[in-house]
Motif scaffolding. Structure first.
Motif, PDB file in Angstrom:
ATOM      1  N   VAL A 279       0.837  -1.213   0.000  1.00  0.00           N
ATOM      2  CA  VAL A 279       0.000   0.000   0.000  1.00  0.00           C
ATOM      3  C   VAL A 279       0.866   1.255   0.000  1.00  0.00           C
ATOM      4  O   VAL A 279       1.901   1.300   0.655  1.00  0.00           O
ATOM      5  N   PRO A 280       0.426   2.288  -0.735  1.00  0.00           N
ATOM      6  CA  PRO A 280       1.208   3.526  -0.771  1.00  0.00           C
ATOM      7  C   PRO A 280       0.913   4.447   0.418  1.00  0.00           C
ATOM      8  O   PRO A 280       1.670   5.393   0.659  1.00  0.00           O
ATOM      9  N   ASP A 281      -0.190   4.222   1.126  1.00  0.00           N
ATOM     10  CA  ASP A 281      -0.579   5.077   2.258  1.00  0.00           C
ATOM     11  C   ASP A 281      -1.130   4.146   3.335  1.00  0.00           C
ATOM     12  O   ASP A 281      -2.257   3.642   3.217  1.00  0.00           O
TER      13      ASP A 281
ATOM     14  N   ASN B 103       3.088  -0.082  -9.392  1.00  0.00           N
ATOM     15  CA  ASN B 103       1.666  -0.190  -9.015  1.00  0.00           C
ATOM     16  C   ASN B 103       1.358   0.915  -8.004  1.00  0.00           C
ATOM     17  O   ASN B 103       1.248   0.663  -6.807  1.00  0.00           O
ATOM     18  N   PRO B 104       1.235   2.168  -8.502  1.00  0.00           N
ATOM     19  CA  PRO B 104       1.157   3.311  -7.566  1.00  0.00           C
ATOM     20  C   PRO B 104      -0.046   3.281  -6.627  1.00  0.00           C
ATOM     21  O   PRO B 104       0.004   3.875  -5.553  1.00  0.00           O
ATOM     22  N   SER B 105      -1.116   2.598  -6.993  1.00  0.00           N
ATOM     23  CA  SER B 105      -2.237   2.551  -6.051  1.00  0.00           C
ATOM     24  C   SER B 105      -2.187   1.308  -5.168  1.00  0.00           C
ATOM     25  O   SER B 105      -3.112   1.050  -4.398  1.00  0.00           O
TER      26      SER B 105
END
Ligand code: CO
Length: 134
Positions: A12-14, A72-74
């Motif tokens: 996960v990015p966040d 996979n930025p999201s």
């Protein structure tokens, strides 16, 4: 050889947003973040009745999931973890069949305090597989 599905890991990015999504939106039982410097990640386990979800977030320089998140930025499914009863015997059997074990081939201690190994995704239909001795 492989037994139960131990967890599915999602990069996960966040991390806070992902925790809120699982806790508040999906109503799941979400644990507290743990830093695993040896693995270059912060993990959060989500307990489901039949398995777990492992949220992964990069920790420190050169985290093994940084490249994955760039592609996979999201975020996305990063690996799946199967349980085995004897990780060294499983490794030897897999290597004898030509499967590649990542790193130096010796198990590391994973997020649950158990020995883990990762198998090359190109040898397993494009899926990064973690084996955990349980
Ligand atoms: Co895992």
């Amino acid at each position: 050889m492989i037994g139960r599905l131990n967890h599915v890991a999602i990069a996960v990015p966040d991390l806070d947003a992902a925790i809120s999504l699982y806790k508040d939106t999906l109503g799941a039982d979400v644990g507290t973040p743990q830093d695993l410097p040896e693995h270059g990640v912060t993990v959060v386990f989500i307990m489901l009745p039949n398995t777990k979800i492992e949220l992964l977030y990069p920790l420190g320089e050169g985290s093994p999931i940084t490249g994955y998140l760039e592609k996979n930025p999201s975020g996305g499914i990063h690996h799946i973890c199967y349980e085995v009863s004897d990780i060294l015997a499983s490794r030897d059997q897999l290597q004898a069949k030509g499967a590649r074990v990542l790193g130096d081939g010796s198990p590391k201690i994973g997020a649950h305090g158990n020995p883990v190994l990762f198998l090359h995704p190109k040898d397993f239909t494009g899926t990064l597989i973690e084996l955990e001795q349980v």
